[in-house]
Design an enzyme around this catalytic site. Structure first.
Site, PDB file in Angstrom:
ATOM      1  CG  HIS A 204      40.666  47.416  44.748  1.00  0.00           C
ATOM      2  ND1 HIS A 204      40.412  48.188  43.620  1.00  0.00           N
ATOM      3  CD2 HIS A 204      39.919  46.457  44.690  1.00  0.00           C
ATOM      4  CE1 HIS A 204      40.475  47.026  42.917  1.00  0.00           C
ATOM      5  NE2 HIS A 204      39.116  46.700  43.518  1.00  0.00           N
ATOM      6  CD  GLU A 234      37.822  43.478  40.880  1.00  0.00           C
ATOM      7  OE1 GLU A 234      37.795  44.788  42.099  1.00  0.00           O
ATOM      8  OE2 GLU A 234      37.603  42.773  41.348  1.00  0.00           O
ATOM      9  CG  ASP A 236      43.507  50.116  42.331  1.00  0.00           C
ATOM     10  OD1 ASP A 236      43.209  49.985  43.273  1.00  0.00           O
ATOM     11  OD2 ASP A 236      41.795  50.858  41.862  1.00  0.00           O
TER      12      ASP A 236
END
Ligand code: XIL
Length: 316
Positions: A204, A234, A236
């Site tokens: 992230h 994950e 982003d």
């Protein structure tokens, strides 16, 4: 994107939320067309899948797993042991070490067992190590003691001997105290025959201060040398508001550079984005003044980041 990824032998995934998948045709269409891996964003977490001691609620998780099967997508299970999104009956229960171990083992056996053969890979333990490289002081550590991590891997393995089992964490992308500790733990597990197969790097990150990908690559490389698989689990890339064309282009560049780096490392077998449309993303709820972290916009239009990923995957 999906077809190109398959040609390059990499899995491109997205974290998936139950409501939009059940309710929005466009969401489901894009997901099945563009991705070949699905991670349930929430519905396999303890409080949702096992809300009461005697009751599991598999409805939403089944729906996601069925969707994945219909669309020939791989499923990455998330997550068995974490200190967040735990139900009240667990955190407020009266436990001793044995009764809690028994309850966690039963939970793992039930969840992994239900999806045996249908969930290929599992985040067995999530975020168990702190920034200094020590075991994070969590509900699980305090009540079960230091060997809860390896126990969880053993329990998951006996529930599905074919599943590949991951330790997953954030902030361990580069070489630092946390990633060193993860490396050492995994090395030690492998030496002692604890069934661990992969490391998940959450990633992230921010557009205005992205990690040094050369260091990330070195970290992935050393994990690969242990014989481990690495997934970026994950990903982003959140943008500080106000969003601009320049920031979206920079975000695209970072997405592309991460994919390129992953393609260069044989250990790096999947990149999973934490959602795919900015219409549904955890970012605005958890990071003030940041948004637009994903690769499709709120109208499901591809952003520069999507186009960049396609471009990188198209290279010979
Ligand atoms: C987040 C979800 O995206 C949110 O919808 C939920 O409210 C909180 O959890 N690390 C993880 C994920 O391992 O499970 C988290 O997901 C994001 C951080």
């Amino acid at each position: 994107m999906r077809q190109l990824a398959e040609r390059r032998d990499i899995h491109i995934g997205a974290a998936v939320a139950y409501e939009p998948l059940a309710q929005e045709q466009l969401y489901a269409q894009i997901l099945g067309k563009e991705f070949n891996l699905l991670t349930p964003e929430n519905v396999m977490k303890f409080e949702l899948i096992h809300p009461d001691p005697e009751r599991y609620d598999f409805l939403a998780a089944d729906f996601l797993v069925d969707f994945a099967k219909e669309n020939a997508m791989r499923v990455h299970g998330h997550t068995l042991v974490w200190h967040q999104q735990l139900p009240g009956w667990v955190v407020n229960g009266k436990w001793n070490r044995d009764t809690l171990a028994e309850a966690l083992q039963a939970h793992i056996a039930a969840v992994v067992g239900r999806y045996r053969g249908r969930v290929a890979t599992w985040d067995v333990v999530n975020e168990g190590i702190d920034e200094n490289g020590a075991l994070r002081q969590t509900f699980w550590l305090k009540n079960l003691g230091e060997d809860y991590i390896e126990q969880a891997f053993r329990w998951a393995h006996s529930a599905d001997p074919e599943a590949l089992l991951f330790y997953n964490d954030y902030g361990a992308e580069e070489i630092n105290r946390k990633s060193d500790a993860i490396y050492q733990m995994a090395q030690e597990f492998l030496k002692r025959g604890v069934p661990i197969h992969g490391i998940g790097l959450q990633m992230h990150i921010t557009e205005d201060n992205p990690p040094d990908l050369e260091k990330v690559q070195r970290n992935i490389h050393r994990l690969g040398e242990l014989g481990l698989i690495v997934h970026i689990t994950e990903l982003d890339i959140r943008i500080r508001e106000p969003v601009s064309k320049a920031k979206l282009d920079h975000q695209a560049e970072i997405y592309g550079a991460i994919l390129k780096m992953c393609l260069e490392e044989p250990a790096c077998q999947a990149i999973v984005i934490w959602g795919f449309t900015d219409k549904y993303s955890w970012i605005p709820y958890f990071f003030e003044h940041y948004n637009d972290a994903l690769i499709f916009d709120r109208e499901y239009q591809p952003k520069p980041a999507y186009l960049e990923l396609v471009e990188i995957l198209s290279e010979p």
